[in-house]
Design a protein around this motif. Structure first.
Motif, PDB file in Angstrom:
ATOM      1  N   ALA A  37       0.854  -1.192   0.000  1.00 59.87           N
ATOM      2  CA  ALA A  37       0.000   0.000   0.000  1.00 59.87           C
ATOM      3  C   ALA A  37       0.890   1.242   0.000  1.00 59.87           C
ATOM      4  CB  ALA A  37      -0.903   0.000   1.224  1.00 59.87           C
ATOM      5  N   ARG A  38       0.443   2.277  -0.672  1.00 60.11           N
ATOM      6  CA  ARG A  38       1.218   3.525  -0.728  1.00 60.11           C
ATOM      7  C   ARG A  38       1.531   4.028   0.689  1.00 60.11           C
ATOM      8  NH1 ARG A  38       2.619   6.692  -4.613  1.00 60.11           N
ATOM      9  NH2 ARG A  38       1.169   5.813  -6.116  1.00 60.11           N
ATOM     10  N   GLU A  39       0.584   3.916   1.588  1.00 61.45           N
ATOM     11  CA  GLU A  39       0.785   4.357   2.971  1.00 61.45           C
ATOM     12  C   GLU A  39       1.920   3.574   3.643  1.00 61.45           C
ATOM     13  OE1 GLU A  39      -1.943   3.770   6.776  1.00 61.45           O
ATOM     14  OE2 GLU A  39      -2.749   5.297   5.418  1.00 61.45           O
ATOM     15  N   GLU A  40       1.987   2.272   3.391  1.00 59.42           N
ATOM     16  CA  GLU A  40       3.076   1.456   3.949  1.00 59.42           C
ATOM     17  C   GLU A  40       4.427   1.894   3.378  1.00 59.42           C
ATOM     18  OE1 GLU A  40       1.204  -2.905   4.764  1.00 59.42           O
ATOM     19  OE2 GLU A  40       1.466  -2.332   2.668  1.00 59.42           O
ATOM     20  N   TRP A  41       4.450   2.214   2.076  1.00 58.72           N
ATOM     21  CA  TRP A  41       5.684   2.659   1.446  1.00 58.72           C
ATOM     22  C   TRP A  41       6.131   3.998   2.039  1.00 58.72           C
ATOM     23  CZ3 TRP A  41      10.098   1.754  -0.199  1.00 58.72           C
ATOM     24  CH2 TRP A  41      10.834   2.674  -0.931  1.00 58.72           C
ATOM     25  N   GLU A  42       5.213   4.907   2.231  1.00 57.37           N
ATOM     26  CA  GLU A  42       5.564   6.210   2.817  1.00 57.37           C
ATOM     27  C   GLU A  42       6.125   6.031   4.233  1.00 57.37           C
ATOM     28  OE1 GLU A  42       5.851   8.984   1.170  1.00 57.37           O
ATOM     29  OE2 GLU A  42       5.038   8.035  -0.626  1.00 57.37           O
ATOM     30  N   ALA A  43       5.529   5.140   5.015  1.00 61.60           N
ATOM     31  CA  ALA A  43       6.033   4.863   6.359  1.00 61.60           C
ATOM     32  C   ALA A  43       7.430   4.252   6.302  1.00 61.60           C
ATOM     33  CB  ALA A  43       5.071   3.939   7.107  1.00 61.60           C
ATOM     34  N   ALA A  44       7.663   3.356   5.352  1.00 62.13           N
ATOM     35  CA  ALA A  44       8.981   2.735   5.195  1.00 62.13           C
ATOM     36  C   ALA A  44      10.026   3.775   4.831  1.00 62.13           C
ATOM     37  CB  ALA A  44       8.921   1.642   4.128  1.00 62.13           C
ATOM     38  N   LEU A  59      13.545  -4.764   3.638  1.00 57.10           N
ATOM     39  CA  LEU A  59      13.825  -4.166   2.337  1.00 57.10           C
ATOM     40  C   LEU A  59      14.333  -2.739   2.553  1.00 57.10           C
ATOM     41  CD1 LEU A  59      13.600  -4.013  -0.782  1.00 57.10           C
ATOM     42  CD2 LEU A  59      11.225  -3.343  -0.449  1.00 57.10           C
ATOM     43  N   PRO A  60      15.618  -2.481   2.265  1.00 55.84           N
ATOM     44  CA  PRO A  60      16.120  -1.112   2.413  1.00 55.84           C
ATOM     45  C   PRO A  60      15.478  -0.190   1.379  1.00 55.84           C
ATOM     46  CG  PRO A  60      17.925  -2.688   2.039  1.00 55.84           C
ATOM     47  CD  PRO A  60      16.637  -3.406   1.810  1.00 55.84           C
ATOM     48  N   VAL A  61      15.069   0.989   1.787  1.00 59.18           N
ATOM     49  CA  VAL A  61      14.421   1.888   0.834  1.00 59.18           C
ATOM     50  C   VAL A  61      15.367   2.294  -0.286  1.00 59.18           C
ATOM     51  CG1 VAL A  61      12.685   2.731   2.443  1.00 59.18           C
ATOM     52  CG2 VAL A  61      14.830   3.967   2.214  1.00 59.18           C
ATOM     53  N   ASP A  62      16.680   2.277  -0.039  1.00 58.59           N
ATOM     54  CA  ASP A  62      17.603   2.653  -1.116  1.00 58.59           C
ATOM     55  C   ASP A  62      17.767   1.558  -2.165  1.00 58.59           C
ATOM     56  OD1 ASP A  62      19.239   0.920   0.315  1.00 58.59           O
ATOM     57  OD2 ASP A  62      20.916   2.319   0.457  1.00 58.59           O
ATOM     58  N   ALA A  70      10.138   6.774   5.696  1.00 60.61           N
ATOM     59  CA  ALA A  70      10.444   7.582   6.885  1.00 60.61           C
ATOM     60  C   ALA A  70      11.449   6.900   7.813  1.00 60.61           C
ATOM     61  CB  ALA A  70       9.160   7.903   7.641  1.00 60.61           C
ATOM     62  N   VAL A  71      11.452   5.563   7.832  1.00 66.00           N
ATOM     63  CA  VAL A  71      12.358   4.834   8.731  1.00 66.00           C
ATOM     64  C   VAL A  71      13.528   4.180   8.006  1.00 66.00           C
ATOM     65  CG1 VAL A  71      10.595   4.445  10.475  1.00 66.00           C
ATOM     66  CG2 VAL A  71      10.964   2.722   8.714  1.00 66.00           C
ATOM     67  N   GLY A  72      13.516   4.197   6.670  1.00 64.26           N
ATOM     68  CA  GLY A  72      14.639   3.665   5.908  1.00 64.26           C
ATOM     69  C   GLY A  72      14.545   2.222   5.470  1.00 64.26           C
ATOM     70  N   GLU A  73      13.478   1.532   5.865  1.00 64.67           N
ATOM     71  CA  GLU A  73      13.311   0.143   5.428  1.00 64.67           C
ATOM     72  C   GLU A  73      11.846  -0.259   5.501  1.00 64.67           C
ATOM     73  OE1 GLU A  73      15.791  -2.115   8.114  1.00 64.67           O
ATOM     74  OE2 GLU A  73      14.226  -2.211   9.632  1.00 64.67           O
ATOM     75  N   TYR A  74      11.504  -1.255   4.671  1.00 61.79           N
ATOM     76  CA  TYR A  74      10.154  -1.794   4.650  1.00 61.79           C
ATOM     77  C   TYR A  74      10.187  -3.163   5.305  1.00 61.79           C
ATOM     78  CZ  TYR A  74       5.838  -3.841   2.864  1.00 61.79           C
ATOM     79  OH  TYR A  74       4.614  -4.450   2.764  1.00 61.79           O
ATOM     80  N   ARG A  75       9.300  -3.366   6.259  1.00 60.70           N
ATOM     81  CA  ARG A  75       9.167  -4.646   6.951  1.00 60.70           C
ATOM     82  C   ARG A  75       7.728  -5.115   6.806  1.00 60.70           C
ATOM     83  NH1 ARG A  75      12.685  -6.479  10.793  1.00 60.70           N
ATOM     84  NH2 ARG A  75      14.632  -5.314  10.909  1.00 60.70           N
TER      85      ARG A  75
END
Length: 110
Positions: A3-10, A85-88, A12-17
């Motif tokens: 979800a776009r909201e989950e991606w935006e939160a990720a 998943l690192p955002v970079d 902000a913290v530098g990674e997606y979990r």
């Protein structure tokens, strides 16, 4: 995809979990030709999804190709990321919308 909201939160913290990382130890990924399968199985009709295009060299955790679910085409395997998943590692983000029937079509090569 998420979800776009989950991606935006990720971001902000530098990674997606994804929840699956805590539940089963990995994040479900898909190759472009298979993205519609989990999209329809899990997210049918949702209009808030984004596809995250990844650079595998930047993932920082092992990726294993493993079987999906029995309903997937025979012998199809999916990539599973065994870590956050690192955002970079995300090189592109694109909206992923279903058709008017709520079904996600297979991705086409551009």
């Amino acid at each position: 995809m998420c979800a776009r909201e989950e991606w935006e939160a990720a971001r902000a913290v530098g990674e997606y979990r994804a929840l699956s990382l805590a539940e089963v130890g990995f994040i479900h990924l898909s190759a472009p030709y298979q993205a519609h399968l989990p999209a329809n199985r899990i997210f049918a009709g949702r209009t808030d999804l984004v596809l995250l295009w990844l650079d595998p060299e930047r993932l920082g955790a092992p990726v294993k190709w493993e079987p999906g679910v029995p309903a997937d085409p025979e012998s199809m395997t999916f990539p599973h990321l065994y870590g956050p998943l690192p955002v970079d590692a995300v090189v592109e983000v694109a909206s992923y919308l279903p058709g008017s029937d709520g079904i996600f079509a297979p991705l086409t090569a551009d």
